[in-house]
Design a protein around this motif. Structure first.
Motif, mmCIF file in Angstrom:
data_model
loop_
_atom_site.group_PDB
_atom_site.id
_atom_site.type_symbol
_atom_site.label_atom_id
_atom_site.label_comp_id
_atom_site.label_asym_id
_atom_site.label_seq_id
_atom_site.Cartn_x
_atom_site.Cartn_y
_atom_site.Cartn_z
ATOM 1 N N THR A 37 0.801 -1.252 0.103
ATOM 2 C CA THR A 37 -0.177 0.032 -0.031
ATOM 3 C C THR A 37 0.734 1.263 0.084
ATOM 4 O OG1 THR A 37 -1.772 -1.096 1.238
ATOM 5 C CG2 THR A 37 -1.742 1.155 1.319
ATOM 6 N N VAL A 38 1.931 1.084 0.818
ATOM 7 C CA VAL A 38 2.813 2.441 1.054
ATOM 8 C C VAL A 38 3.404 2.431 -0.552
ATOM 9 C CG1 VAL A 38 4.838 3.296 1.983
ATOM 10 C CG2 VAL A 38 3.095 2.232 3.330
ATOM 11 N N LYS A 39 3.951 1.595 -1.053
ATOM 12 C CA LYS A 39 4.640 1.508 -2.516
ATOM 13 C C LYS A 39 3.601 2.135 -3.373
ATOM 14 C CE LYS A 39 6.754 -1.183 -5.829
ATOM 15 N NZ LYS A 39 7.272 -2.346 -6.221
ATOM 16 N N LYS A 40 2.369 1.625 -3.524
ATOM 17 C CA LYS A 40 1.371 2.458 -4.320
ATOM 18 C C LYS A 40 1.227 3.817 -4.267
ATOM 19 C CE LYS A 40 -1.087 -2.061 -5.545
ATOM 20 N NZ LYS A 40 -2.451 -2.304 -5.270
ATOM 21 N N ILE A 41 1.142 4.295 -2.957
ATOM 22 C CA ILE A 41 0.863 5.590 -2.690
ATOM 23 C C ILE A 41 2.010 6.516 -3.258
ATOM 24 C CG2 ILE A 41 0.463 7.404 -0.637
ATOM 25 C CD1 ILE A 41 -1.169 5.045 0.716
ATOM 26 N N ALA A 42 3.278 5.976 -3.115
ATOM 27 C CA ALA A 42 4.499 6.792 -3.487
ATOM 28 C C ALA A 42 4.542 6.675 -4.759
ATOM 29 C CB ALA A 42 5.698 5.934 -2.828
ATOM 30 N N GLU A 43 4.173 5.472 -5.441
ATOM 31 C CA GLU A 43 4.113 5.825 -6.826
ATOM 32 C C GLU A 43 3.093 6.485 -7.611
ATOM 33 O OE1 GLU A 43 4.174 1.543 -7.609
ATOM 34 O OE2 GLU A 43 6.162 1.293 -7.454
ATOM 35 N N ALA A 44 2.214 6.844 -6.892
ATOM 36 C CA ALA A 44 0.935 7.616 -7.754
ATOM 37 C C ALA A 44 1.253 9.130 -7.356
ATOM 38 C CB ALA A 44 -0.139 7.606 -6.550
ATOM 39 N N CYS A 45 2.349 9.518 -6.785
ATOM 40 C CA CYS A 45 3.147 10.897 -6.798
ATOM 41 C C CYS A 45 3.968 11.064 -7.942
ATOM 42 C CB CYS A 45 3.747 11.288 -5.325
ATOM 43 S SG CYS A 45 4.557 12.667 -5.408
ATOM 44 N N PRO A 46 3.974 12.079 -8.749
ATOM 45 C CA PRO A 46 4.923 12.548 -9.668
ATOM 46 C C PRO A 46 6.213 12.482 -9.307
ATOM 47 C CG PRO A 46 3.048 14.114 -9.891
ATOM 48 C CD PRO A 46 2.844 13.322 -8.383
ATOM 49 N N ILE A 76 -1.665 25.960 0.680
ATOM 50 C CA ILE A 76 -0.783 25.821 0.159
ATOM 51 C C ILE A 76 -0.624 24.104 0.150
ATOM 52 C CG2 ILE A 76 1.629 25.997 -0.117
ATOM 53 C CD1 ILE A 76 0.461 28.582 -0.007
ATOM 54 N N ARG A 77 -0.688 23.343 -0.992
ATOM 55 C CA ARG A 77 -0.624 22.183 -1.007
ATOM 56 C C ARG A 77 0.801 21.660 -1.235
ATOM 57 N NH1 ARG A 77 -5.217 23.695 -2.846
ATOM 58 N NH2 ARG A 77 -7.245 22.463 -2.512
ATOM 59 N N VAL A 78 1.391 20.846 -0.195
ATOM 60 C CA VAL A 78 2.400 20.427 -0.087
ATOM 61 C C VAL A 78 2.392 18.989 -0.321
ATOM 62 C CG1 VAL A 78 4.701 20.352 1.251
ATOM 63 C CG2 VAL A 78 3.256 22.212 1.551
ATOM 64 N N ASN A 79 2.532 18.199 -1.469
ATOM 65 C CA ASN A 79 2.094 17.131 -1.842
ATOM 66 C C ASN A 79 3.015 16.489 -3.161
ATOM 67 O OD1 ASN A 79 1.003 18.087 -3.890
ATOM 68 N ND2 ASN A 79 -1.104 17.673 -3.203
ATOM 69 N N GLY A 80 3.925 16.912 -3.458
ATOM 70 C CA GLY A 80 4.768 16.772 -4.604
ATOM 71 C C GLY A 80 4.064 16.474 -5.851
ATOM 72 N N GLY A 81 2.733 17.054 -5.979
ATOM 73 C CA GLY A 81 2.208 17.098 -7.414
ATOM 74 C C GLY A 81 1.166 16.024 -7.179
ATOM 75 N N LEU A 82 0.900 15.348 -6.074
ATOM 76 C CA LEU A 82 -0.135 14.239 -6.012
ATOM 77 C C LEU A 82 -1.436 14.773 -6.413
ATOM 78 C CD1 LEU A 82 -0.465 11.182 -5.298
ATOM 79 C CD2 LEU A 82 -0.899 11.964 -2.794
ATOM 80 N N VAL A 83 -2.241 14.192 -7.333
ATOM 81 C CA VAL A 83 -3.492 14.419 -7.458
ATOM 82 C C VAL A 83 -4.410 13.142 -7.408
ATOM 83 C CG1 VAL A 83 -5.205 15.331 -9.181
ATOM 84 C CG2 VAL A 83 -3.045 16.169 -9.143
ATOM 85 N N ILE A 84 -5.407 13.152 -6.358
ATOM 86 C CA ILE A 84 -6.314 12.025 -6.356
ATOM 87 C C ILE A 84 -7.513 12.194 -6.415
ATOM 88 C CG2 ILE A 84 -6.812 10.301 -4.472
ATOM 89 C CD1 ILE A 84 -4.350 10.627 -3.082
#
Length: 84
Positions: A37-46, A76-84
């Motif tokens: 799960t952690v890997k999938k979340i990390a990979e979802a981030c640009p 301010i979104r500090v999310n590495g560009g993650l769009v969910i």
């Protein structure tokens, strides 16, 4: 809410901003999640990684300093560009 708070504080010399972090590699984030799960979340981030506490802390430090005196009413979104 931040825009409303910023307007309410008009003339007080106080700015109102919010930091909205994405997934950050903390003990609380990892609790109850399997490695897959952690890997999938990390990979979802640009940026292909989880955020680190320092990533968020630097933005908070910026907002707390004098250099951010013209930033007001923002989320301010500090999310590495993650769009969910």
């Amino acid at each position: 809410m931040m825009k409303i708070l910023a307007k309410e504080l008009k003339g007080a010399g106080i700015t109102a901003n919010c930091v909205a972090p994405g997934p950050v590699a903390t003990e609380l984030f990892f609790a109850g999640k399997c490695d897959e799960t952690v890997k999938k979340i990390a990979e979802a981030c640009p940026l292909n990684r989880l955020g680190e506490p320092k990533d968020v802390a630097q933005v908070v430090g910026f907002l707390a300093g004098d250099v951010a005196e013209w930033v007001n009413g923002q989320v301010i979104r500090v999310n590495g560009g993650l769009v969910i």
